[in-house]
Design a protein around this motif. Structure first.
Motif, PDB file in Angstrom:
ATOM      1  N   ASN A 119     102.973  89.525   6.043  1.00 35.37           N
ATOM      2  CA  ASN A 119     102.954  90.225   5.408  1.00 35.37           C
ATOM      3  C   ASN A 119     104.650  91.392   6.232  1.00 35.37           C
ATOM      4  N   ASN A 155     107.472  93.369   4.061  1.00 37.23           N
ATOM      5  CA  ASN A 155     107.309  92.820   3.019  1.00 37.23           C
ATOM      6  C   ASN A 155     107.386  93.994   1.617  1.00 37.23           C
ATOM      7  N   GLU A 156     107.312  95.136   2.040  1.00 39.96           N
ATOM      8  CA  GLU A 156     107.027  96.377   1.129  1.00 39.96           C
ATOM      9  C   GLU A 156     107.916  97.618   1.555  1.00 39.96           C
ATOM     10  N   GLN A 158     108.794  99.060   4.290  1.00 47.09           N
ATOM     11  CA  GLN A 158     108.375 100.309   4.780  1.00 47.09           C
ATOM     12  C   GLN A 158     109.104  99.707   6.361  1.00 47.09           C
TER      13      GLN A 158
END
Length: 474
Positions: A119, A155-156, A158
């Motif tokens: 992630n 992956n976001e 953040q």
């Protein structure tokens, strides 16, 4: 048969302890026994989670087991960066579970602090996640001691700070991360600015371009800080440009420097420059131009596509049959909004201005215009010195130098007297190389074969430069 014998027979056999169970339980004695029997077990993976014994020991904060595995002296050594089914290393699991002592041991033995899970999360992301819930800063402090990157994004998109809920209970943790971010941003900023100034030093003139690049560098650094704080700001689009000026004014050289700078600032993913002209893009027959242009665009992806003499892609006369050059222009414009590359159009000022005036697509997409003025004789003299200093061993003038009498002012005066304005406009910096080569050849002609003075053999004089200028094309 007695009742006790019946119960003895019915009692299930105890399942042997696996090496993963031993690691999770901190049973060093069992670990040693199993590895002495089969050293290959040290990196074996358990079913489903595909974790190694080091994963299990680190996740349970079994420090003695972690230390034993890290220091195992068998023929097969423990693998620090092996990932489980979620892409997590042992350091990830230790951070996720707040196992501070295990984390410190792993870091001391060289565990990669910026490892990414599937992630995109780093150990710091997971340590922050744990610290928020457990009301402790210990796991985060352990990572900060190793200068962990606070700006890393998952992956976001953040950062660790971006994942933190805004609550007074997290003030201490937030302050720790913010202090580290400020330190890293400051160090990176100073490093980038120093690299920027070093790259700009060889550029003669073009103060407007230098100012624009300094603004870009500062804006990029501030944007990184905004994102690291969890603020949502738009990503900067690559700045498509137009370089206007006569040949020899340094347009191609500046494009190469620009590629390195934009790459270092994170605007471009590579520092490559693909230089093209009409002949590289336009085919002779229907259907040839599109594929040829797209090939060059793909080659330049991530870097700069430098289109020299771009005005040659437009028809000479308006209203004439469709020119294949227009197709090439349309292909280039179709990718300029993608953010995948920077396009620089270059050429003489007047025809380039007509090109942009005739095409609204260019007017919208090209936002930076830079005028490359003709070099003064003083600037050409500066370039002579720069050219001599940057030669490699394969150069015809490598190892040669100018006599002390050939100072910049004297050389500028010589250029003023022995070159015409037309020559300087047509050649600009392009006259420097033939001047030096011609001067070096005159030096060879002037010297006696019996000359043994090492200094005389490599020193170009005003006499040699004067002869070199007289050999330039009218």
């Amino acid at each position: 048969m007695s009742v006790s014998d019946v119960h003895q027979r019915r009692r299930p056999k105890k399942k042997p302890l696996s090496i993963h169970d031993a690691a999770q339980a901190g049973d060093v004695k069992s670990l040693q026994s199993k590895l002495e029997e089969d050293t290959g077990l040290i990196n074996s993976r358990n079913p489903i989670m595909t974790e190694t014994p080091l994963h299990r020991a680190a996740a349970s904060n079994e420090v003695d087991a972690v230390k034993f595995l890290l220091e195992w002296q068998g023929p097969e050594k423990v693998e620090l960066e092996t990932k489980n089914m979620y892409g997590e290393t042992p350091l990830h699991l230790a951070a996720k579970n707040g196992c501070t002592e295990a984390m410190k041991l792993l870091l001391q033995h060289g565990a990669y602090i910026e490892a990414r899970a599937n992630n995109g999360m780093t150990p710091l992301h997971l340590a922050v996640w744990y610290s928020v819930r457990a009301d402790t800063v210990a796991p985060v402090e352990a990572l900060l001691e190793y200068d962990v990157n606070v700006s890393a994004k998952d992956n976001e998109a953040q950062t660790p700070l971006g994942h933190m809920p805004k609550s007074p209970s997290n003030d201490k943790l937030r302050s720790l991360l913010q202090a580290q971010l400020d330190k890293q941003q400051s160090n990176k900023g100073h490093s980038m600015i120093a690299a920027l100034e070093a790259a700009l030093q060889p550029i003669v003139g073009l103060e407007h371009l230098k100012l624009q690049l300094r603004r870009w560098a500062k804006g990029t650094l501030l944007n990184e800080k905004r994102r690291a704080l969890g603020l949502h700001v738009p990503k900067r689009q690559p700045p498509h440009m137009c370089f206007l000026g006569n040949p020899g004014t340094g347009k191609t050289m500046v494009a190469r420097i620009l590629a390195r700078l934009l790459h270092s600032m994170g605007v471009l993913t590579t520092d490559k420059v693909v230089e093209v002209q009409r002949t590289d893009l336009v085919g002779e027959f229907v259907g040839h131009t599109g594929p040829r242009t797209r090939t060059k665009i793909q080659e330049a992806e991530g870097g700069i596509l430098f289109v020299d003499e771009a005005y040659r892609l437009m028809p000479v006369q308006s209203g004439s049959d469709k020119d294949y050059g227009v197709e090439a222009l349309e292909e280039i414009m179709s990718v300029m909004d993608s953010g995948k590359l920077v396009v620089i159009f270059a050429g003489y000022t007047e025809p380039m201005q007509r090109l942009f005036g005739a095409n609204q697509g260019f007017q919208r997409r090209v936002t930076r215009f830079f005028h490359f003025d003709d070099f003064s004789t003083k600037e050409i003299a500066q370039i002579v010195y720069m050219k001599l200093a940057e030669q490699t061993e394969s150069s015809l003038i490598y190892g040669f130098k100018l006599a002390d009498t050939c100072c910049e002012d004297a050389l500028a005066k010589l250029l003023e007297n022995l070159t015409t304005e037309k020559q300087r406009q047509q050649l600009n910096g392009g006259l420097v190389w033939p001047l030096l080569v011609n001067a070096r050849e005159h030096l060879d002609e002037r010297l006696d074969l019996d000359c043994c003075d090492p200094n005389d053999l490599v020193t170009i004089t005003m006499q040699d430069l004067e002869a070199g200028l007289q050999l330039l094309p009218p």
